[in-house]
Design an enzyme around this catalytic site. Sequence first.
Site, PDB file in Angstrom:
ATOM      1  N   ARG A 175       0.807  -1.225   0.000  1.00 39.25           N
ATOM      2  CA  ARG A 175       0.000   0.000   0.000  1.00 39.25           C
ATOM      3  C   ARG A 175       0.845   1.283   0.000  1.00 39.25           C
ATOM      4  O   ARG A 175       0.334   2.379  -0.178  1.00 39.25           O
ATOM      5  CB  ARG A 175      -0.970   0.002   1.189  1.00 39.25           C
ATOM      6  N   GLN A 179      13.143 -14.119   6.365  1.00 41.76           N
ATOM      7  CA  GLN A 179      11.895 -14.864   6.246  1.00 41.76           C
ATOM      8  C   GLN A 179      11.568 -14.877   4.752  1.00 41.76           C
ATOM      9  O   GLN A 179      11.131 -13.875   4.197  1.00 41.76           O
ATOM     10  CB  GLN A 179      10.764 -14.181   7.040  1.00 41.76           C
ATOM     11  N   TYR A 230       7.879  -4.062  15.760  1.00 47.11           N
ATOM     12  CA  TYR A 230       7.550  -4.068  14.329  1.00 47.11           C
ATOM     13  C   TYR A 230       8.271  -2.928  13.614  1.00 47.11           C
ATOM     14  O   TYR A 230       8.256  -1.792  14.097  1.00 47.11           O
ATOM     15  CB  TYR A 230       6.022  -3.939  14.153  1.00 47.11           C
ATOM     16  N   GLY A 282      -6.668  -7.417  15.954  1.00 52.41           N
ATOM     17  CA  GLY A 282      -6.962  -8.564  16.804  1.00 52.41           C
ATOM     18  C   GLY A 282      -7.610  -8.072  18.085  1.00 52.41           C
ATOM     19  O   GLY A 282      -7.169  -7.092  18.676  1.00 52.41           O
ATOM     20  N   ASN A 290      -5.192  -5.610  20.070  1.00 56.49           N
ATOM     21  CA  ASN A 290      -3.791  -6.000  20.175  1.00 56.49           C
ATOM     22  C   ASN A 290      -2.934  -5.048  19.343  1.00 56.49           C
ATOM     23  O   ASN A 290      -3.185  -4.852  18.162  1.00 56.49           O
ATOM     24  CB  ASN A 290      -3.666  -7.430  19.629  1.00 56.49           C
ATOM     25  N   ARG A 334      45.774  42.359 -17.365  1.00 57.55           N
ATOM     26  CA  ARG A 334      44.636  43.000 -17.983  1.00 57.55           C
ATOM     27  C   ARG A 334      45.130  43.584 -19.297  1.00 57.55           C
ATOM     28  O   ARG A 334      46.206  44.203 -19.329  1.00 57.55           O
ATOM     29  CB  ARG A 334      44.169  44.125 -17.051  1.00 57.55           C
TER      30      ARG A 334
HETATM   31  C1  UD1 Z   1      -1.318  -8.111  13.548  1.00 57.06           C
HETATM   32  C2  UD1 Z   1      -1.880  -8.910  14.698  1.00 57.06           C
HETATM   33  C3  UD1 Z   1      -3.164  -8.241  15.218  1.00 57.06           C
HETATM   34  C4  UD1 Z   1      -2.854  -6.798  15.630  1.00 57.06           C
HETATM   35  C5  UD1 Z   1      -2.208  -6.058  14.466  1.00 57.06           C
HETATM   36  C6  UD1 Z   1      -1.723  -4.709  14.947  1.00 57.06           C
HETATM   37  C7  UD1 Z   1      -1.291 -11.219  14.226  1.00 57.06           C
HETATM   38  C8  UD1 Z   1      -1.760 -12.528  13.732  1.00 57.06           C
HETATM   39  N1  UD1 Z   1      -2.185 -10.251  14.239  1.00 57.06           N
HETATM   40  O1  UD1 Z   1      -2.290  -8.174  12.505  1.00 57.06           O
HETATM   41  O2  UD1 Z   1      -3.659  -8.944  16.331  1.00 57.06           O
HETATM   42  O3  UD1 Z   1      -4.047  -6.161  16.025  1.00 57.06           O
HETATM   43  O4  UD1 Z   1      -1.052  -6.774  13.979  1.00 57.06           O
HETATM   44  O5  UD1 Z   1      -1.281  -3.974  13.824  1.00 57.06           O
HETATM   45  O6  UD1 Z   1      -0.161 -11.089  14.621  1.00 57.06           O
HETATM   46  N2  UD1 Z   1       5.095  -9.584   9.221  1.00 57.06           N
HETATM   47  C9  UD1 Z   1       6.235 -10.263   8.867  1.00 57.06           C
HETATM   48  N3  UD1 Z   1       6.108 -11.502   8.332  1.00 57.06           N
HETATM   49  C10 UD1 Z   1       4.910 -12.100   8.138  1.00 57.06           C
HETATM   50  C11 UD1 Z   1       3.753 -11.390   8.504  1.00 57.06           C
HETATM   51  C12 UD1 Z   1       3.877 -10.147   9.062  1.00 57.06           C
HETATM   52  O7  UD1 Z   1       7.340  -9.754   9.023  1.00 57.06           O
HETATM   53  O8  UD1 Z   1       4.878 -13.241   7.646  1.00 57.06           O
HETATM   54  C13 UD1 Z   1       5.235  -8.243   9.787  1.00 57.06           C
HETATM   55  C14 UD1 Z   1       4.633  -7.191   8.867  1.00 57.06           C
HETATM   56  O9  UD1 Z   1       5.627  -6.646   8.032  1.00 57.06           O
HETATM   57  C15 UD1 Z   1       4.087  -6.169   9.821  1.00 57.06           C
HETATM   58  C16 UD1 Z   1       3.745  -6.976  11.069  1.00 57.06           C
HETATM   59  O10 UD1 Z   1       4.465  -8.177  10.968  1.00 57.06           O
HETATM   60  O11 UD1 Z   1       5.063  -5.241  10.190  1.00 57.06           O
HETATM   61  C17 UD1 Z   1       2.263  -7.209  11.242  1.00 57.06           C
HETATM   62  O12 UD1 Z   1       1.792  -7.952  10.146  1.00 57.06           O
HETATM   63  P1  UD1 Z   1       0.373  -7.721   9.548  1.00 57.06           P
HETATM   64  O13 UD1 Z   1       0.159  -8.652   8.438  1.00 57.06           O
HETATM   65  O14 UD1 Z   1       0.184  -6.276   9.261  1.00 57.06           O
HETATM   66  O15 UD1 Z   1      -0.551  -8.158  10.767  1.00 57.06           O
HETATM   67  P2  UD1 Z   1      -2.045  -7.767  10.974  1.00 57.06           P
HETATM   68  O16 UD1 Z   1      -2.878  -8.631  10.144  1.00 57.06           O
HETATM   69  O17 UD1 Z   1      -2.230  -6.315  10.846  1.00 57.06           O
END
Ligand code: UD1
Length: 452
Positions: A15, A72, A99, A136, A165, A437
């Site tokens: 995004r 990852q 994060y 969450g 969360n 000059r």
């Molecule tokens: C997550 C939480 C949710 C919380 C929210 C707050 C989980 C399952 N859910 O949801 O409870 O309310 O954050 O913003 O944790 N990331 C990785 N690798 C991955 C997935 C994510 O590095 O495989 C990183 C992303 O770059 C991001 C962060 O983790 O910085 C959160 O990931 P995102 O997919 O945004 O989680 P949410 O679905 O928003």
Amino acid sequence: MTIKTIILAAGKGSRMKSKVPKVLHKLAGKPMLQWVVEAAKGLGSETIVVYGHGGEQVKESLPSFEISWVEQVEQLGTGHAVQQASGDITADDTVLILYGDVPLINQTTLQQMLSACDDKTMSLLTVELNDPTGYGRIVRQSTEVEKIVEQKDACAEELLISEVNTGILALKGALLTTCLAALKNDNAQQEYYLTDIIEMAVNAGVRIDTIQPANEFEVQGVNSTSQLNQLERYQQGLYAEFLMQQGVTLADAARFDLRGEVTELGTDIFIDCNVILAGKISLGSNVRIASNCVITNAVIEDNVSIKAHSVLDDCHIGAGSDVGPFARIRPGTKLGCDTKVGNFVEMKKTNLGDGSKVSHLSYIGDADIGKEVNIGAGTITCNYDGVNKYKTTIADGAFIGSDTQLVAPVSVGENATIAAGTTLTKDAPDGVLTLSRAKQMTLKNWKRSNKE
Ligand code: UD1
Ligand code: CA
């Protein structure tokens, strides 16, 4: 007790609509990831960053920090991301999860979380939101936290919960390792949710201690450039407020930007609208900076006036000096006390002695200039022959007439005078006039041609 911080930074950030990895987008001049790394370092913690999208670029972006990088390859969820770092965790570590796209998390909040965390307690940072959509939800059994349910897995009743969360938590290494090993992806998104470890911890007899941040910006994540801008303006507001608390007068706090740090601050400083300060800046007393100046890595001593539209980079401005308007001071320039550098003057790698003046339209590069020297309008140091750079030396009290070219390497003696329009190719001696000059003549019988 060793504190280890795992920073999740593998997400793509589509995004942001950018080719730059999300966590490298800058907030107040620093990549978002650096803000988080600095918060972790401030706690005295070891730092592990889980990276994915943007691979090498992310790793190379923070060369001056000691970081353990873990890749990852596929993004299979926040739990999966933390699993990649589990090799670095031992049982009695205290582990903090942060994060890379939540840049403004505050050390005081994190310190509270770490203090609450022990073998029987895990700390979770939660926040009450008017609109909890997408987050969450914190499910409680009477007052105690029972589990976290993701938006996509929540039932109608759970969706009404407004406590959400933030994702930030602290727990003991032993608990984390056990829970990570048991994670499953049998949920609506088929992801390994880090949030599932809350329920596992509760089942293992661990209590979840919830802590709230001092303000919502601390836990605000960045998914778009618009959200990044909200945090940028918030942080700039804090910087402006901080400077004003030290007595700085800002013409407009909303039109001041700091992209670095002010290392020293005198009294009675005035900063006009649209000034940008970057890198490390030291400002003496009675410094005035007029509007639209961009100043990077500079020491500005007492009683200096920087006039409008000046650009200063990596330089030292001596007390009582006057710079600008429209001056460009490039790296390696040191102005002595009571100097004057006027409009449309560019200076680079130059020492300008006390009381010396370069008032108009000049280029002065690779030069060593003594005290009380006057450099006339349109003077140019010809410091470059296309391959090498050469030095110009001008001794104390010299007077350089307007439109002089100083073909370096060359030197001008003490109290020497160089006549206007001179192209100086050989050293000019002390105390006398030097000029090159063509002699002036008048042709009395000359006539303009007429149209046929
Ligand atoms: C997550 C939480 C949710 C919380 C929210 C707050 C989980 C399952 N859910 O949801 O409870 O309310 O954050 O913003 O944790 N990331 C990785 N690798 C991955 C997935 C994510 O590095 O495989 C990183 C992303 O770059 C991001 C962060 O983790 O910085 C959160 O990931 P995102 O997919 O945004 O989680 P949410 O679905 O928003
Ligand atoms: Ca998110």
